[in-house]
Write a protein that holds these residues in place. Structure first.
Motif, PDB file in Angstrom:
ATOM      1  N   GLU A 366       8.956 -10.686  -6.248  1.00 11.88           N
ATOM      2  CA  GLU A 366       9.234 -11.838  -5.405  1.00 11.88           C
ATOM      3  C   GLU A 366      10.256 -11.433  -4.353  1.00 11.88           C
ATOM      4  O   GLU A 366      11.314 -10.895  -4.683  1.00 11.88           O
ATOM      5  CB  GLU A 366       9.765 -13.006  -6.233  1.00 11.88           C
ATOM      6  N   LEU A 367       9.947 -11.674  -3.085  1.00 13.13           N
ATOM      7  CA  LEU A 367      10.819 -11.308  -1.975  1.00 13.13           C
ATOM      8  C   LEU A 367      10.823 -12.442  -0.963  1.00 13.13           C
ATOM      9  O   LEU A 367       9.753 -12.874  -0.501  1.00 13.13           O
ATOM     10  CB  LEU A 367      10.330 -10.009  -1.324  1.00 13.13           C
ATOM     11  N   ASN A 368      12.016 -12.920  -0.654  1.00 11.94           N
ATOM     12  CA  ASN A 368      12.176 -14.022   0.296  1.00 11.94           C
ATOM     13  C   ASN A 368      11.329 -15.237  -0.084  1.00 11.94           C
ATOM     14  O   ASN A 368      10.705 -15.876   0.760  1.00 11.94           O
ATOM     15  CB  ASN A 368      11.820 -13.567   1.717  1.00 11.94           C
ATOM     16  N   GLY A 369      11.300 -15.522  -1.399  1.00 10.57           N
ATOM     17  CA  GLY A 369      10.595 -16.691  -1.887  1.00 10.57           C
ATOM     18  C   GLY A 369       9.095 -16.551  -1.997  1.00 10.57           C
ATOM     19  O   GLY A 369       8.406 -17.494  -2.392  1.00 10.57           O
ATOM     20  N   LYS A 370       8.570 -15.369  -1.688  1.00  7.36           N
ATOM     21  CA  LYS A 370       7.128 -15.150  -1.749  1.00  7.36           C
ATOM     22  C   LYS A 370       6.796 -14.106  -2.812  1.00  7.36           C
ATOM     23  O   LYS A 370       7.430 -13.050  -2.881  1.00  7.36           O
ATOM     24  CB  LYS A 370       6.600 -14.678  -0.391  1.00  7.36           C
ATOM     25  N   LYS A 371       5.779 -14.395  -3.614  1.00 10.26           N
ATOM     26  CA  LYS A 371       5.330 -13.447  -4.634  1.00 10.26           C
ATOM     27  C   LYS A 371       4.295 -12.502  -4.028  1.00 10.26           C
ATOM     28  O   LYS A 371       3.349 -12.945  -3.358  1.00 10.26           O
ATOM     29  CB  LYS A 371       4.731 -14.184  -5.833  1.00 10.26           C
ATOM     30  N   GLN A 372       4.492 -11.206  -4.259  1.00 10.38           N
ATOM     31  CA  GLN A 372       3.622 -10.186  -3.677  1.00 10.38           C
ATOM     32  C   GLN A 372       3.280  -9.128  -4.726  1.00 10.38           C
ATOM     33  O   GLN A 372       3.923  -9.052  -5.778  1.00 10.38           O
ATOM     34  CB  GLN A 372       4.301  -9.528  -2.470  1.00 10.38           C
ATOM     35  N   GLN A 373       2.318  -8.292  -4.404  1.00 13.24           N
ATOM     36  CA  GLN A 373       1.910  -7.232  -5.320  1.00 13.24           C
ATOM     37  C   GLN A 373       1.562  -5.976  -4.541  1.00 13.24           C
ATOM     38  O   GLN A 373       0.979  -6.047  -3.459  1.00 13.24           O
ATOM     39  CB  GLN A 373       0.696  -7.678  -6.152  1.00 13.24           C
ATOM     40  N   ILE A 374       1.929  -4.845  -5.103  1.00  9.37           N
ATOM     41  CA  ILE A 374       1.529  -3.535  -4.568  1.00  9.37           C
ATOM     42  C   ILE A 374       0.738  -2.819  -5.652  1.00  9.37           C
ATOM     43  O   ILE A 374       1.206  -2.693  -6.790  1.00  9.37           O
ATOM     44  CB  ILE A 374       2.751  -2.684  -4.171  1.00  9.37           C
ATOM     45  N   ASP A 375      -0.458  -2.372  -5.325  1.00 12.32           N
ATOM     46  CA  ASP A 375      -1.242  -1.509  -6.208  1.00 12.32           C
ATOM     47  C   ASP A 375      -1.174  -0.093  -5.651  1.00 12.32           C
ATOM     48  O   ASP A 375      -1.435   0.123  -4.453  1.00 12.32           O
ATOM     49  CB  ASP A 375      -2.696  -1.968  -6.287  1.00 12.32           C
ATOM     50  N   SER A 376      -0.820   0.857  -6.483  1.00 17.85           N
ATOM     51  CA  SER A 376      -0.636   2.240  -6.052  1.00 17.85           C
ATOM     52  C   SER A 376      -1.479   3.155  -6.931  1.00 17.85           C
ATOM     53  O   SER A 376      -1.397   3.091  -8.164  1.00 17.85           O
ATOM     54  CB  SER A 376       0.844   2.623  -6.165  1.00 17.85           C
ATOM     55  N   THR A 377      -2.297   3.990  -6.318  1.00 14.00           N
ATOM     56  CA  THR A 377      -3.198   4.867  -7.078  1.00 14.00           C
ATOM     57  C   THR A 377      -3.074   6.317  -6.630  1.00 14.00           C
ATOM     58  O   THR A 377      -2.773   6.605  -5.466  1.00 14.00           O
ATOM     59  CB  THR A 377      -4.668   4.428  -6.921  1.00 14.00           C
ATOM     60  N   MET A 378      -3.303   7.214  -7.571  1.00 14.13           N
ATOM     61  CA  MET A 378      -3.320   8.645  -7.298  1.00 14.13           C
ATOM     62  C   MET A 378      -4.455   9.282  -8.080  1.00 14.13           C
ATOM     63  O   MET A 378      -4.621   9.009  -9.272  1.00 14.13           O
ATOM     64  CB  MET A 378      -1.984   9.288  -7.698  1.00 14.13           C
ATOM     65  N   VAL A 379      -5.241  10.115  -7.425  1.00 10.36           N
ATOM     66  CA  VAL A 379      -6.315  10.851  -8.081  1.00 10.36           C
ATOM     67  C   VAL A 379      -6.159  12.327  -7.710  1.00 10.36           C
ATOM     68  O   VAL A 379      -6.004  12.678  -6.542  1.00 10.36           O
ATOM     69  CB  VAL A 379      -7.710  10.357  -7.653  1.00 10.36           C
ATOM     70  N   SER A 380      -6.183  13.186  -8.718  1.00 12.37           N
ATOM     71  CA  SER A 380      -6.110  14.628  -8.485  1.00 12.37           C
ATOM     72  C   SER A 380      -7.267  15.301  -9.215  1.00 12.37           C
ATOM     73  O   SER A 380      -7.471  15.078 -10.407  1.00 12.37           O
ATOM     74  CB  SER A 380      -4.775  15.192  -8.999  1.00 12.37           C
ATOM     75  N   ILE A 381      -8.026  16.111  -8.477  1.00 10.70           N
ATOM     76  CA  ILE A 381      -9.165  16.839  -9.039  1.00 10.70           C
ATOM     77  C   ILE A 381      -8.780  18.298  -9.247  1.00 10.70           C
ATOM     78  O   ILE A 381      -8.171  18.923  -8.365  1.00 10.70           O
ATOM     79  CB  ILE A 381     -10.398  16.767  -8.103  1.00 10.70           C
ATOM     80  N   GLY A 382      -9.131  18.867 -10.388  1.00 13.04           N
ATOM     81  CA  GLY A 382      -8.805  20.258 -10.666  1.00 13.04           C
ATOM     82  C   GLY A 382      -9.555  21.227  -9.776  1.00 13.04           C
ATOM     83  O   GLY A 382     -10.622  20.919  -9.242  1.00 13.04           O
ATOM     84  N   GLU A 383      -8.997  22.422  -9.637  1.00 13.55           N
ATOM     85  CA  GLU A 383      -9.645  23.473  -8.854  1.00 13.55           C
ATOM     86  C   GLU A 383     -10.724  24.166  -9.682  1.00 13.55           C
ATOM     87  O   GLU A 383     -11.825  24.429  -9.193  1.00 13.55           O
ATOM     88  CB  GLU A 383      -8.607  24.512  -8.405  1.00 13.55           C
TER      89      GLU A 383
END
Length: 453
Positions: A366-383
């Motif tokens: 919650e920031l400045n009275g507003k509810k928000q969301q961040i989705d963060s993703t990481m994908v790593s493929i092997g060599e």
């Protein structure tokens, strides 16, 4: 010349050694790789800056002599073996780095480590490691802006890459198979949702999942890790209403895996008589009731109410668990060990297979009275089978931390995790140059309905 001692030459050592060798060209490192098996150590020490020695860590004098000669020690041993190495590092004033969780024994050394002005960097791999750093970077950013954390969910999965996904389970062993077979045992999974404590006992764990969509890679399911609540203190989010950490699998894996759980095949607490000569079919039958007329297949389907056109049934057939010619071949095996043997027949990576690490964080705030969301993703493929995604995501952050410890950029004393900005910011920045980076999506806060706890 700076001498780095790496104790243990397991799978994740490959990326670590390659990274340190590249840095040695300008920073004058000498890297000694020690392992109980000298041939394994020599295989890892395949660079001009490296050398191999045979080392049995249970031989005190041998271990201490190797540590005395080092300027910094990296322990790649199983977590339970770090403690004696750590005590030697205190005795001989050596900094230490590991990718393992901080054990109670390691945490108890904190004051001694601080008194010596040493840095013991732990949990600096992928999970734990990259998960800590990427989470804390966003959490600290939200707090610095004046925001209040409402939700943190974090999931990590070691999986097979899409191009190597060729079985109905959409899964292969990319790390220690035993950890997969016994995962979730040892107590109920604990977490908190909307201020309500939640518990999932082992027998229900694989039927309580949530779905996640990773852009470009499709749908996954997350199942709860054993104790999410410990991270309230680690991340300094003690009052957060929702905190949940879990493991990622492709959708449908958990429902099928639950067959093994319900039968008792994942139990590691007792041994099976005559397991050495037992066929796969006999192993399965040993968990089913006797019938003078019904086949093993029919008994299993009836017992667990699996229809013959159910995809779960096809998954079981694919594993050949009813084969009466294949033998367990392990003396005094536990059910979990026998199941592992069966699965390794089918889920071992082929020579040209690649693995994949997937990480997914949700941040509600919650920031400045507003509810928000961040989705963060990481994908790593092997060599390839040497420089796997797992090896890279464990070895690279560890290697980067080692270099920064030697240069003095990381000098905070104590038994540490990488949860401080002066540690995680430069490491995450360098990881991006190796294509290990997070993509963030801002969205409306989803949360949970507090009336439906």
């Amino acid at each position: 010349m700076t001498n780095i001692l790496i104790i243990g030459a397991g799978k994740s050592t490959s990326a670590l050694v390659r990274y340190l060798h590249e840095k040695s060209k300008n920073l004058n490192f000498e890297i000694t790789i020690a392992d109980k098996d000298l041939n394994v150590a020599k295989k890892a020490a395949n660079y001009s800056s490296t050398s191999a020695i045979e080392l049995d860590i249970f031989k005190t004098e041998e271990r201490q002599n190797a540590i005395k000669e080092a300027d910094l020690v990296v322990s790649m041993l199983p977590a339970r073996f770090h403690i004696e190495v750590a005590k030697d590092c205190i005795a001989f004033d050596k900094n230490l780095a590991t990718a393992s969780y901080v054990s109670d024994e390691m945490a108890a050394l904190d004051q001694e480590v601080k008194a010596k002005g040493l840095t013991f960097m732990n949990e600096i791999g992928v999970d734990p490691g990259i998960d800590h750093m990427s989470a804390m970077q966003v959490i600290d950013r939200i707090r610095d802006q004046g925001g209040k954390m409402l939700l943190f969910e974090s999931f990590t999965g070691g999986l097979v890459a899409p191009e190597s996904d060729d079985n109905l389970w959409h899964y292969k062993f990319t790390w220690n198979p035993r950890n997969v077979v016994v995962a979730g045992q040892g107590g109920a999974a604990k977490f908190i949702q909307e201020g309500q404590y939640k518990y999932i006992p082992y027998q229900r764990l694989f039927r309580r999942t949530e779905f996640l969509e990773v852009p470009g890679y499709g749908r996954f399911e997350g199942l709860a890790n054993r104790n999410s609540l410990a991270y309230r203190e680690v991340y300094n989010i003690k009052d957060i209403p929702t905190l949940y950490r879990g493991t990622l699998r492709r959708v449908g894996f958990s429902k099928a895996w639950n067959v093994f759980v319900q039968l008792g095949m994942t139990d590691d607490s007792y041994t099976i008589e005559n397991s050495e000569n037992m066929t796969y079919r006999e192993f399965v039958n040993s968990f089913l009731p006797y019938s003078p007329t019904d086949s093993v297949e029919l008994k299993l389907r009836h017992n667990l109410k699996i229809d013959q056109d159910d995809l779960i049934w096809d998954k079981l057939l694919e594993l050949e668990i009813f084969n009466n010619n294949k033998v367990i071949g392990l003396k005094n095996a536990t059910p979990a060990q026998a199941l592992q043997k069966i699965l390794e027949d089918k889920w071992t990576l082929n020579a040209d297979d690649k693995d994949m690490i997937v990480m997914y964080h949700k941040f509600g705030y919650e920031l400045n009275g507003k509810k928000q969301q961040i989705d963060s993703t990481m994908v790593s493929i092997g060599e390839d089978q040497t420089f796997t995604a797992m090896a890279r995501t464990v070895g690279l952050p560890l290697g980067i931390a080692v270099v920064k410890m030697i240069s003095g950029e990381i000098s905070k004393p104590g038994v540490l995790r990488p949860i401080y900005p002066e540690i995680y910011n430069p490491i995450l920045k360098e990881l991006e140059t190796y294509d290990i980076k997070f993509s963030e999506t801002e969205r409306d806060y989803l949360g949970y309905n507090p009336d439906q706890l």
